[in-house]
Scaffold this active site. Structure first.
Site, PDB file in Angstrom:
ATOM      1  N   ARG A  37       0.833  -1.218   0.000  1.00 17.79           N
ATOM      2  CA  ARG A  37       0.000   0.000   0.000  1.00 17.79           C
ATOM      3  C   ARG A  37       0.860   1.258   0.000  1.00 17.79           C
ATOM      4  O   ARG A  37       0.443   2.289  -0.515  1.00 17.79           O
ATOM      5  CB  ARG A  37      -0.944  -0.014   1.211  1.00 17.79           C
ATOM      6  CG  ARG A  37      -1.989   1.118   1.192  1.00 17.79           C
ATOM      7  CD  ARG A  37      -3.063   0.888   2.251  1.00 17.79           C
ATOM      8  NE  ARG A  37      -4.142   1.865   2.166  1.00 17.79           N
ATOM      9  CZ  ARG A  37      -4.281   2.903   2.987  1.00 17.79           C
ATOM     10  NH1 ARG A  37      -3.392   3.114   3.936  1.00 17.79           N
ATOM     11  NH2 ARG A  37      -5.293   3.733   2.854  1.00 17.79           N
ATOM     12  N   ILE A  64      -6.768   8.460  -0.538  1.00 24.15           N
ATOM     13  CA  ILE A  64      -6.681   7.006  -0.694  1.00 24.15           C
ATOM     14  C   ILE A  64      -7.614   6.442   0.371  1.00 24.15           C
ATOM     15  O   ILE A  64      -7.546   6.831   1.535  1.00 24.15           O
ATOM     16  CB  ILE A  64      -5.224   6.485  -0.566  1.00 24.15           C
ATOM     17  CG1 ILE A  64      -5.154   4.950  -0.628  1.00 24.15           C
ATOM     18  CG2 ILE A  64      -4.507   7.000   0.663  1.00 24.15           C
ATOM     19  CD1 ILE A  64      -3.730   4.389  -0.811  1.00 24.15           C
ATOM     20  N   SER A  65      -8.535   5.561  -0.036  1.00 23.99           N
ATOM     21  CA  SER A  65      -9.540   5.064   0.906  1.00 23.99           C
ATOM     22  C   SER A  65      -8.883   4.299   2.056  1.00 23.99           C
ATOM     23  O   SER A  65      -7.822   3.714   1.909  1.00 23.99           O
ATOM     24  CB  SER A  65     -10.521   4.130   0.195  1.00 23.99           C
ATOM     25  OG  SER A  65     -11.206   4.811  -0.817  1.00 23.99           O
ATOM     26  N   GLN A  66      -9.590   4.308   3.185  1.00 26.19           N
ATOM     27  CA  GLN A  66      -9.166   3.573   4.382  1.00 26.19           C
ATOM     28  C   GLN A  66      -9.099   2.069   4.051  1.00 26.19           C
ATOM     29  O   GLN A  66      -9.975   1.560   3.342  1.00 26.19           O
ATOM     30  CB  GLN A  66     -10.244   3.823   5.428  1.00 26.19           C
ATOM     31  CG  GLN A  66      -9.945   3.376   6.783  1.00 26.19           C
ATOM     32  CD  GLN A  66     -11.145   3.598   7.696  1.00 26.19           C
ATOM     33  OE1 GLN A  66     -12.188   4.090   7.284  1.00 26.19           O
ATOM     34  NE2 GLN A  66     -10.989   3.214   8.936  1.00 26.19           N
TER      35      GLN A  66
END
Ligand code: SAH
Length: 216
Positions: A37, A64-66
């Protein structure tokens, strides 16, 4: 960028946290274990936060999504492998990368030119075969339709008819949907050309889904 043993250990810890939060699809967890990530954070200062269960800023005022949100949306899509998936909102590219590692054929649309260019290069560097385009997700990707799955990763004011049309019968669409001041995760299963089964999967927070292309 390097993927060290420390990064891998941090990913293992994150995966355990996701399990305790109800993520049980092994395909999702294995993909999240594999994809670094921190490669998707763009800013190396932020890379240190990559394995905390948090959303954070990327280019062009986007996020950036959780990890838990990525895991939840991926799980709701019920990927077996080989499905053709359309994503609206490439953003950092992380969600696309997870679906790709789960075996899906991924097509992803981004409206911000800077992000689109950055992510295209990142996918090339990583040898991830993900088809990305600069475009308006409200219109979908008619040239490559129909899709087995559609995932929207920006808060949709409504589910665009074009996307419902580009979904195969039996297919699944997952999206955060605006509901007043709140956003809710919605899953739609297409039963026929006109019938959909809807289920709700909790509140969430996404940047808005906006019309048109931006040159930022
Ligand atoms: N899936 C991303 C989440 C990024 S945030 C990730 O894993 O990082 C949502 C993204 O949706 C932003 O990059 C935003 O620019 C994009 N977006 C918003 N409206 C859009 C639209 N109509 N078409 C395509 N992308 C859109």
């Amino acid at each position: 960028m390097e993927d060290s043993l420390i990064h891998k250990a941090l990913r293992e810890k994150l995966i355990e946290e996701l399990r305790t939060k109800g993520i049980s699809d092994e395909k999702v967890l294995q993909a999240m274990l594999q994809v670094p990530r921190h490669f998707f954070c763009f800013d190396s200062a932020l890379a240190q936060q990559a394995y905390i269960n948090k959303a954070f800023p990327i280019e062009s005022g986007q996020t950036i999504s959780q990890p838990h949100t990525v895991a939840l949306q991926s799980q709701l899509l019920e990927i077996q492998g080989n499905e053709k998936v359309l994503e609206i909102g490439t953003g950092s590219g992380y969600q696309s990368a997870i679906l790709y590692k789960m075996g899906a054929k991924v097509y992803s649309i981004e409206r911000q030119r800077t992000l689109y260019i950055q992510v295209k290069k990142l996918f090339q560097d990583l040898h991830y075969q993900i088809h990305t385009i600069l475009g308006d997700g409200f219109k979908g990707m008619p040239q490559d339709a129909p899709f087995d799955r559609i995932i929207i990763t920006a808060a949709a004011p409504f589910i665009p008819t074009e996307l419902l049309q580009q979904l195969k019968i039996g297919g699944i669409l997952v999206s955060p949907l605006k509901n007043g001041d709140k956003q809710e995760m919605v899953k739609l299963k297409k039963l026929s050309d006109t019938q959909f089964e809807q289920t709700l999967h909790g509140e969430c927070t996404f940047v808005p889904m906006l019309q048109g292309i931006s040159n930022q």
